[in-house]
Design a protein around this motif. Sequence first.
Motif, mmCIF file in Angstrom:
data_model
loop_
_atom_site.group_PDB
_atom_site.id
_atom_site.type_symbol
_atom_site.label_atom_id
_atom_site.label_comp_id
_atom_site.label_asym_id
_atom_site.label_seq_id
_atom_site.Cartn_x
_atom_site.Cartn_y
_atom_site.Cartn_z
ATOM 1 N N ASP A 1 31.893 0.895 -6.658
ATOM 2 C CA ASP A 1 32.958 1.712 -7.058
ATOM 3 C C ASP A 1 33.030 2.316 -8.238
ATOM 4 O O ASP A 1 33.886 3.029 -8.872
ATOM 5 C CB ASP A 1 34.439 0.965 -6.644
ATOM 6 C CG ASP A 1 34.641 -0.130 -7.554
ATOM 7 O OD1 ASP A 1 33.591 -0.560 -8.516
ATOM 8 O OD2 ASP A 1 35.651 -0.744 -7.447
ATOM 9 N N GLY A 2 31.979 1.914 -9.235
ATOM 10 C CA GLY A 2 31.850 2.629 -10.502
ATOM 11 C C GLY A 2 32.509 1.586 -11.702
ATOM 12 O O GLY A 2 32.312 1.734 -12.824
ATOM 13 N N SER A 3 33.047 0.701 -11.251
ATOM 14 C CA SER A 3 33.613 -0.487 -12.215
ATOM 15 C C SER A 3 32.528 -1.397 -12.704
ATOM 16 O O SER A 3 31.506 -1.520 -11.949
ATOM 17 C CB SER A 3 34.978 -1.300 -11.510
ATOM 18 O OG SER A 3 34.317 -1.931 -10.417
ATOM 19 N N PRO A 4 32.836 -1.854 -14.056
ATOM 20 C CA PRO A 4 31.660 -2.576 -14.548
ATOM 21 C C PRO A 4 31.507 -3.832 -13.865
ATOM 22 O O PRO A 4 32.853 -4.470 -13.462
ATOM 23 C CB PRO A 4 32.150 -2.543 -16.123
ATOM 24 C CG PRO A 4 33.372 -2.422 -16.044
ATOM 25 C CD PRO A 4 33.726 -1.167 -14.867
ATOM 26 N N ARG A 5 30.526 -4.647 -13.907
ATOM 27 C CA ARG A 5 30.305 -6.037 -13.044
ATOM 28 C C ARG A 5 30.432 -6.810 -14.329
ATOM 29 O O ARG A 5 29.211 -7.305 -14.671
ATOM 30 C CB ARG A 5 28.985 -5.980 -12.410
ATOM 31 C CG ARG A 5 29.029 -5.294 -11.086
ATOM 32 C CD ARG A 5 27.638 -5.552 -10.559
ATOM 33 N NE ARG A 5 28.002 -4.937 -9.250
ATOM 34 C CZ ARG A 5 27.220 -5.024 -8.031
ATOM 35 N NH1 ARG A 5 25.776 -5.914 -8.432
ATOM 36 N NH2 ARG A 5 27.203 -4.204 -6.740
ATOM 37 N N THR A 6 31.509 -7.544 -14.850
ATOM 38 C CA THR A 6 31.687 -8.210 -16.103
ATOM 39 C C THR A 6 31.022 -9.425 -15.702
ATOM 40 O O THR A 6 30.540 -10.017 -16.639
ATOM 41 C CB THR A 6 33.067 -8.478 -16.194
ATOM 42 O OG1 THR A 6 33.777 -8.934 -15.061
ATOM 43 C CG2 THR A 6 33.787 -7.162 -16.827
ATOM 44 N N GLU A 7 30.766 -9.885 -14.391
ATOM 45 C CA GLU A 7 30.228 -11.249 -14.183
ATOM 46 C C GLU A 7 28.640 -11.020 -14.646
ATOM 47 O O GLU A 7 27.948 -12.281 -14.897
ATOM 48 C CB GLU A 7 30.309 -11.784 -12.587
ATOM 49 C CG GLU A 7 29.528 -10.904 -11.831
ATOM 50 C CD GLU A 7 30.142 -9.591 -11.365
ATOM 51 O OE1 GLU A 7 29.658 -9.017 -10.265
ATOM 52 O OE2 GLU A 7 31.337 -9.108 -11.841
ATOM 53 N N ARG A 8 28.206 -10.057 -14.774
ATOM 54 C CA ARG A 8 26.804 -9.810 -15.186
ATOM 55 C C ARG A 8 26.450 -9.343 -16.375
ATOM 56 O O ARG A 8 25.665 -9.497 -17.309
ATOM 57 C CB ARG A 8 26.076 -8.928 -13.992
ATOM 58 C CG ARG A 8 25.989 -9.350 -12.846
ATOM 59 C CD ARG A 8 25.124 -8.640 -11.921
ATOM 60 N NE ARG A 8 24.843 -8.915 -10.571
ATOM 61 C CZ ARG A 8 24.515 -8.535 -9.504
ATOM 62 N NH1 ARG A 8 23.912 -7.396 -9.730
ATOM 63 N NH2 ARG A 8 24.213 -9.068 -8.286
ATOM 64 N N ILE A 9 27.597 -8.393 -17.062
ATOM 65 C CA ILE A 9 27.565 -8.025 -18.205
ATOM 66 C C ILE A 9 27.876 -9.050 -19.454
ATOM 67 O O ILE A 9 27.053 -9.031 -20.454
ATOM 68 C CB ILE A 9 28.349 -6.761 -18.421
ATOM 69 C CG1 ILE A 9 28.157 -5.697 -17.818
ATOM 70 C CG2 ILE A 9 28.534 -6.285 -19.855
ATOM 71 C CD1 ILE A 9 29.018 -4.323 -17.468
ATOM 72 N N VAL A 10 28.600 -9.957 -19.243
ATOM 73 C CA VAL A 10 29.128 -10.873 -20.233
ATOM 74 C C VAL A 10 28.210 -11.951 -20.499
ATOM 75 O O VAL A 10 27.760 -11.895 -21.615
ATOM 76 C CB VAL A 10 30.483 -11.635 -19.731
ATOM 77 C CG1 VAL A 10 30.669 -12.810 -20.780
ATOM 78 C CG2 VAL A 10 31.489 -10.599 -19.750
ATOM 79 N N PRO A 11 27.148 -12.485 -19.655
ATOM 80 C CA PRO A 11 26.224 -13.321 -19.965
ATOM 81 C C PRO A 11 25.135 -12.498 -20.706
ATOM 82 O O PRO A 11 24.330 -13.343 -21.746
ATOM 83 C CB PRO A 11 25.606 -13.640 -18.441
ATOM 84 C CG PRO A 11 26.880 -13.469 -17.582
ATOM 85 C CD PRO A 11 27.491 -12.362 -18.110
ATOM 86 N N VAL A 12 24.881 -11.340 -20.217
ATOM 87 C CA VAL A 12 23.846 -10.645 -20.914
ATOM 88 C C VAL A 12 24.102 -10.362 -22.674
ATOM 89 O O VAL A 12 23.344 -10.418 -23.301
ATOM 90 C CB VAL A 12 23.357 -9.139 -20.376
ATOM 91 C CG1 VAL A 12 22.390 -8.410 -21.033
ATOM 92 C CG2 VAL A 12 22.815 -9.547 -19.061
ATOM 93 N N ALA A 13 25.458 -9.924 -22.516
ATOM 94 C CA ALA A 13 25.931 -9.671 -24.066
ATOM 95 C C ALA A 13 25.981 -11.018 -24.888
ATOM 96 O O ALA A 13 25.564 -10.974 -25.945
ATOM 97 C CB ALA A 13 27.362 -9.325 -23.896
ATOM 98 N N VAL A 14 26.330 -12.259 -24.138
ATOM 99 C CA VAL A 14 26.214 -13.528 -24.914
ATOM 100 C C VAL A 14 24.966 -13.794 -25.257
ATOM 101 O O VAL A 14 24.600 -14.083 -26.512
ATOM 102 C CB VAL A 14 26.776 -14.547 -23.972
ATOM 103 C CG1 VAL A 14 26.668 -16.055 -24.635
ATOM 104 C CG2 VAL A 14 28.430 -14.252 -23.827
#
Length: 105
Positions: free
Chosen positions: A75-88
């Motif tokens: 739907d175009g929304s960010p997948r925070t469950e995947r982005i946050v671990p990568v950012a950490v």
Amino acid sequence: MAQAKAPGEIEAQIARSRQRLAVTLDEIAVRVHPSTILGDVKDRVSDSVDRTVGQTCVRVNGLVDRARSQVVAPDGSPRTERIVPVAVVTVAVVGAVVVSRRKRR
């Protein structure tokens, strides 16, 4: 029994054959001319490069789409469950590099 041809008919036939032979020889001369051969080689190389570039673009687009699908939901929304671990992990690695460099000084 075959009818004998008149000398004029034979001469006309010979003239037509000579004309066809001249045209054929001209075509052969054009085909074997170095500029024609060079042009043909350039065309083949250009086609090959175009095909390779096209295939590369398709593959790169596929990789980008796959990578995007890992961090963006359908739907175009960010997948925070995947982005946050990568950012950490990224912040941890950068922090470790900074600390390591400070210790060396």
